[in-house]
Every structure is written in structure tokens, then in C-alpha cells.
Design a protein around this motif. Structure first.
Motif, PDB file in Angstrom:
ATOM      1  N   PRO A  15       3.816  -1.555   5.942  1.00  0.00           N
ATOM      2  CA  PRO A  15       3.538  -0.833   4.697  1.00  0.00           C
ATOM      3  C   PRO A  15       4.793  -0.384   3.956  1.00  0.00           C
ATOM      4  O   PRO A  15       4.848  -0.442   2.727  1.00  0.00           O
ATOM      5  N   GLN A 106      -6.157   0.481   7.312  1.00  0.00           N
ATOM      6  CA  GLN A 106      -4.786   0.052   7.049  1.00  0.00           C
ATOM      7  C   GLN A 106      -4.628  -1.457   6.838  1.00  0.00           C
ATOM      8  O   GLN A 106      -3.935  -1.866   5.900  1.00  0.00           O
ATOM      9  N   ASP A 110      -2.798  -2.778   3.537  1.00  0.00           N
ATOM     10  CA  ASP A 110      -1.568  -3.568   3.651  1.00  0.00           C
ATOM     11  C   ASP A 110      -1.735  -4.941   3.007  1.00  0.00           C
ATOM     12  O   ASP A 110      -0.807  -5.460   2.373  1.00  0.00           O
ATOM     13  N   TYR A 295       2.392   6.936   8.446  1.00  0.00           N
ATOM     14  CA  TYR A 295       2.244   5.945   7.374  1.00  0.00           C
ATOM     15  C   TYR A 295       2.749   6.520   6.054  1.00  0.00           C
ATOM     16  O   TYR A 295       3.518   5.886   5.334  1.00  0.00           O
TER      17      TYR A 295
END
Length: 566
Positions: A15, A106, A110, A295
Motif C-alpha cells: 500500500p 485490504q 490495494d 496501514y
């Protein structure tokens, strides 16, 4: 790309690397991502997005693609062993334009960040490239790869390659901190067996657990593994079902995506920069999961570093600007690590006496309204406030000795009206570069022609915020100044709080400097120094010309430069 010479090489397509590449792509910076894996990682790791991350995704034009994979305004509740509520986090405000807590998937987010790179013919991604060495010489870094793949020469290399970062190792940078001896079994399941949007942490000394609804019917469970339980036991499907049986009625019917044993790390790199090599994301810092900030901290790194790299490689700022990246990000990353570590210690004691004492203290605090709001609204979360770096703190003027300056903090993002649009987020008016914003004043007159033209040469946007009653009054009209109406009253409320009325905003929406109107010209001069901005705008050594902080025109079709299948 037809050449292996690039401005920035990013190691790692996670990310942080993908966000940084999108920022650089928008600014026309020739960028290469190299990723050791053959694809993007396809299993969930992070499960929480905050408002700052969504604001960054908005700035790169991808927030509308990301939002379908989120659960906005996610409530997180903490329970004791008897299922009594200890605390609840449900922050109500969205001062930066987005909810403070959002569950998310996620891998899907991503993938949207990766897909966003298709817009740029100046960005390339190469999968299956394992970096073996980096050698800095003659104003560039040569990156070599395993398997005889062609080397790459870059002006800067950014390691976004995770906690086991090869870039950090090649830089010779330490990774200071601790690794917890406590282990957790993490289980991700599809077709959520609970089905509700609630998320909770069970501070049960018998076995602390976590249950989080993330999105698309996916739920994450986490269970503490006791010291006498081995990793091999925790990997046994029967053990996993036994853990799930504590939370769902039919564990044998759970549609499991994957399970894995994790340990929590509290570490930070000894330096985020060494010469022409830098670190971002997990390569720069690791923190326990308890605040969901691993993150988000990586996205903050990309937002802070991206505009600075773009300014430097274009020649609009000196290389010294990159030193402010470590200065600004280190303190905040350290604060997030400390907070996450502390929360983990509060949640996970297995000693019943310690847990009982904790419960009594928390229950007592919860009856105090101010303390309850402190937790409910997540006021304990450290917010960026830069005392040093690419900011200039003016000395207080006469009669303002006790005034609190907003310099070094993030500016709010309310919804506003312009003369052509209604109900738009402020950042969409400010644009991707620098901005100078004032409250209901003649911006060109208070800046003066010299300062006004210098900021214009950098591609800055000029914004005059007014009450809605004055939106269409033509008295200060200027072709270079956008007038916005304070649709919600949030802008006036903000300026009511401070004595400053003129703000110089960086591309990451941090307030680089703030002052009263009469000091705008002199503050402007000081900011050109602390931002390391060149007098004439400059041009990069690879042919960049003009204001770097203007958005590059994305390709209308995928450029064909993104290789590999995520």
C-alpha cells in the motif's frame, strides 16, 4: 517506459509503495515499482482505514474506487470477561472530510491503488524482481536484481518492502524496538457467520479475542495463544475450530479464507533516509495492531514524501527538503507505536487480578463525561503537529503571546460551494499542489505582486473563503483567485478559533505557515526558505520543466507499462 533510467525506484508493491507511485504519477515523475512477488498479496492484513488515509486516496483521485470496499463509521466496542461494556469508539466528526474509522478489505483496496497506475505512462511496475544490491554514486542509485534481470538507475530509491526490508538492510539502518512474546491466531472468514457490522475486543483474561467486520461479508477473528500452546497446535484446523466455537455456534460450517499466527512488533528504523535511499511503511516502522494504524501510517509516509520527491526531482526544491521527511514522520510514527503498544498491554493481560483492577479503573473513568468523550471520540489518537521540518512557526504578534498556532497541523476539509459547483469537498478545490487560502480578504493585495507571482509559478491555487452570503459579491474578483462559500460554517468556526487569517497549505494539506493578513508577504518569504524552494522553479535533470505540482494528464487508456497480473 523505454529506458531503465528513472527518477524514483520504489521497492515493494504494497500500500505505501502503490500510494507513493500514484502521487508521483500525478506529478509526472518517472517512477518504477519493483516487487519480489509475482502478484499483489491477496489476503487481508490491515482491516481499518482512517480519515487521513481516505483523504490521501481522494487526493490521488481513487477514493471513489476505494469506498465500495469499506464499512464507514465502524464502531469498536471493548468488553470485559462478563460482556460488560468497558469502552466504545464511535468518533462522530469528519473534520477531514471522511469518517475516522472504516473497516476495509485490504487486497481489494490495494488492487484499486494498483489499477490507478494504469492512468500514467510515466509509471511502470515490474513483478518478480528481487533486489540484490543498491550502489549510490554520481548523483544516482544503481539497483541490481537477481536472475540477471536488467539493472535500473534511479535518482532516488524508496524502500516500501515491509518489516524484513532488504532496502533497510542495504542502507545499513537499524530497526530499533521490541518484538512481543505474545502470539495471536488470526482467522479471516467469508460469509460472515455473525453478519452484523459490529466489531469488538474481548478483554477476557481467559483468552483475549478480537472480532471485526471489515466488508463484503468478511470477518476477522483474533485469539491470544497461551505460552503452553505451540505454533503447530495453533495451525491445526481442529484448534482453529475450537477457537471459533467461542464466538460462533457452528464453527465447522465457517467458510475460512486463511489463518495465521502473528507476533506484534514495536520497531522503528534508525533513520528514514540515508543519501538517496529512503524508507516508508513497514520498512520504516512496525506497530501492534490495536489501533489499526500500521496501514494508515504507511499511507501518511507516502503523502508526506510524495510531494517532496516530486518537488526535488523537478528542480523546484533543493535536496535538503527530503531531510524534513524523517524530521516530520519519525515523531508521529513513534507516538503511534507507543499508543498501540500501550493499548495492547491494557487489553491482553491474562492475570485475573490485573484484569479485574483494569476493569474497575475503566468502569470508574467511564462515568466521567469528559473521559468518556475522550475515548468515544478517539481524542487520544496522536495527530500530526510538526514543530520542525517543512513548516515555519511565526513569532506571535503584539497581544497574541498566548495564541495557539495552527502551523504544522492538518487543515480541515469541509464541504463548500464555488460559483460553479455546490457541496464539494475543499481539497477538490485546492487541487494537488500548494495553496494559499485566506478568510474573506483580497489575497493578491495582502500578498503583494512578488509573493503572488512566486506562488503562482509553483502552480499554487489561491482561495478566498467567504460566508455564503458573500459568495457572489464581485468586489475582490480576481481571475487567479477562486472564491468558496462556507457552506457548513466550518471554515468560519475554524478561523474563529485562531487569530491567523492567511494559510499557506502544502500539497499534503498540512499548514506550512499561518499569519494575520498584514504579515502574509514576509511569511511567504520565510516559507520559500524552509521549504527549500528554488527562486525560479527549476527543472529536473531528466527534462522536467514547469511547475511540478501541476497534475500530469493521465493516459486515457492503460499505457501497457504495468506488467504482471495482481
Amino acid at each position: 517506459m523505454t529506458t531503465t533510467d528513472v527518477d524514483v525506484a520504489i521497492v515493494g508493491a504494497g500500500p505505501s509503495g502503490l500510494t507513493l507511485a500514484n502521487i508521483l504519477g500525478l506529478h509526472g515523475v518517472r517512477t518504477l515499482i519493483v516487487e519480489e512477488r509475482d502478484t499483489l498479496i491477496d489476503y487481508p492484513r490491515g482491516v481499518g482505514l482512517d480519515d487521513e488515509a481516505l483523504r490521501t486516496f481522494q487526493s490521488i483521485g481513487l477514493v471513489d474506487r476505494v469506498l465500495p470496499h469499506t464499512v464507514p463509521n465502524q464502531i469498536l466496542r471493548f468488553f470485559d470477561a462478563n460482556r460488560r461494556l468497558l469502552a466504545e469508539m464511535a468518533p462522530p466528526d469528519a473534520r477531514f472530510g471522511w469518517p475516522k474509522r472504516n473497516g476495509f478489505v485490504q487486497p481489494m483496496v490495494d488492487a484499486e491503488l494498483f489499477g490507478g497506475l494504469d492512468r500514467f505512462d510515466n509509471v511502470e511496475v515490474r513483478f518478480g524482481c528481487r533486489m540484490e544490491s543498491c550502489v549510490e554514486a554520481d548523483g544516482a542509485v544503481t539497483v541490481q536484481f537477481a536472475g540477471g534481470k536488467p539493472s535500473v538507475t534511479a535518482r532516488y530509491v524508496v524502500g516500501c518492502d515491509g518489516g524484513r526490508s532488504a532496502t533497510r538492510r542495504l542502507m545499513g539502518v537499524s530497526f530499533d524496538g521490541t518484538t512481543s512474546s505474545t502470539r495471536w491466531l488470526v482467522v479471516d472468514v467469508a460469509n460472515d457467520p455473525l453478519g452484523h457490522p459490529n466489531s469488538e475486543v474481548g478483554a477476557d483474561p481467559a483468552r483475549p479475542y478480537v472480532s471485526i467486520s471489515i466488508a463484503h461479508g468478511i470477518r476477522r477473528f483474533e485469539f491470544l495463544i497461551h505460552p503452553h500452546e505451540t505454533d503447530e497446535q495453533a495451525d491445526d484446523p481442529a484448534f482453529v475450530r475450537k477457537m471459533l466455537a467461542q464466538r460462533v455456534p457452528y464453527p465447522e460450517q465457517v467458510d475460512m479464507i486463511r489463518h495465521r499466527v502473528y507476533t506484534h512488533h514495536s520497531r522503528i528504523a534508525g533513520s528514514f533516509r540515508k543519501g538517496r535511499m529512503l524508507l516508508a511503511g513497514d520498512a520504516a516502522h512496525l506497530m501492534p495492531v490495536w489501533q489499526g494504524q500500521g496501514y494508515n501510517s504507511g499511507i501518511r509516509d507516502a503523502a508526506n514524501l510524495g510531494w517532496k520527491l516530486a518537488a526535488v526531482v523537478s528542480g523546484q526544491a533543493d535536496d535538503a527538503l527530503l531531510d524534513t521527511y524523517d524530521v516530520e514522520r519519525r515523531k508521529h510514527a513513534r507516538a503511534m507505536i507507543d499508543l498501540s503498544t500501550m493499548v495492547g498491554r491494557v487489553i491482553s493481560p491474562t492475570n485475573r487480578r490485573v484484569a479485574a483492577l483494569r476493569d474497575r479503573v475503566i468502569h470508574a473513568a467511564s462515568v466521567v463525561p469528559s473521559l468518556k468523550r475522550y475515548v468515544l471520540e478517539m481524542r487520544f489518537k496522536p495527530m500530526p503537529r510538526y514543530q520542525q521540518g517543512a513548516v515555519f512557526h511565526s513569532a506571535p504578534g503584539a497581544g497574541a503571546a498566548a495564541a495557539v498556532s495552527p502551523t504544522g497541523t492538518l487543515f480541515i476539509q469541509p464541504r463548500v460551494d464555488t460559483r460553479t459547483e455546490q457541496n464539494v469537498l475543499l481539497d477538490d478545490v485546492l487541487g494537488p499542489g500548494f495553496a494559499v487560502l485566506c478568510w474573506s480578504n483580497n489575497l493578491r493585495a495582502i500578498l503583494g505582486d512578488n509573493a503572488f507571482h512566486r506562488w503562482k509559478a509553483l502552480g499554487a491555487e489561491f482561495i478566498e473563503a467567504r460566508p455564503m452570503t458573500q459568495l457572489r459579491w464581485p468586489g475582490h474578483d480576481d481571475d487567479d483567485v477562486v472564491v468558496v462559500g462556507d457552506r457548513t460554517g466550518a471554515l468560519k468556526a475554524w478561523f474563529d478559533t485562531y487569530t491567523d487569517s492567511v494559510l499557506f497549505l502544502r500539497p499534503d494539506r498540512c499548514i506550512a505557515g499561518a499569519c494575520i493578513a498584514q504579515r502574509a508577504a514576509e511569511l511567504s518569504e520565510s516559507l520559500f526558505d524552509v521549504l527549500c524552494l528554488t527562486q525560479g522553479g527549476g527543472s529536473g535533470s531528466h527534462g522536467h520543466t514547469g511547475p511540478v505540482l501541476h497534475v500530469a494528464q493521465p493516459a486515457t487508456e492503460p499505457s501497457g507499462t504495468v506488467t504482471g497480473t495482481p
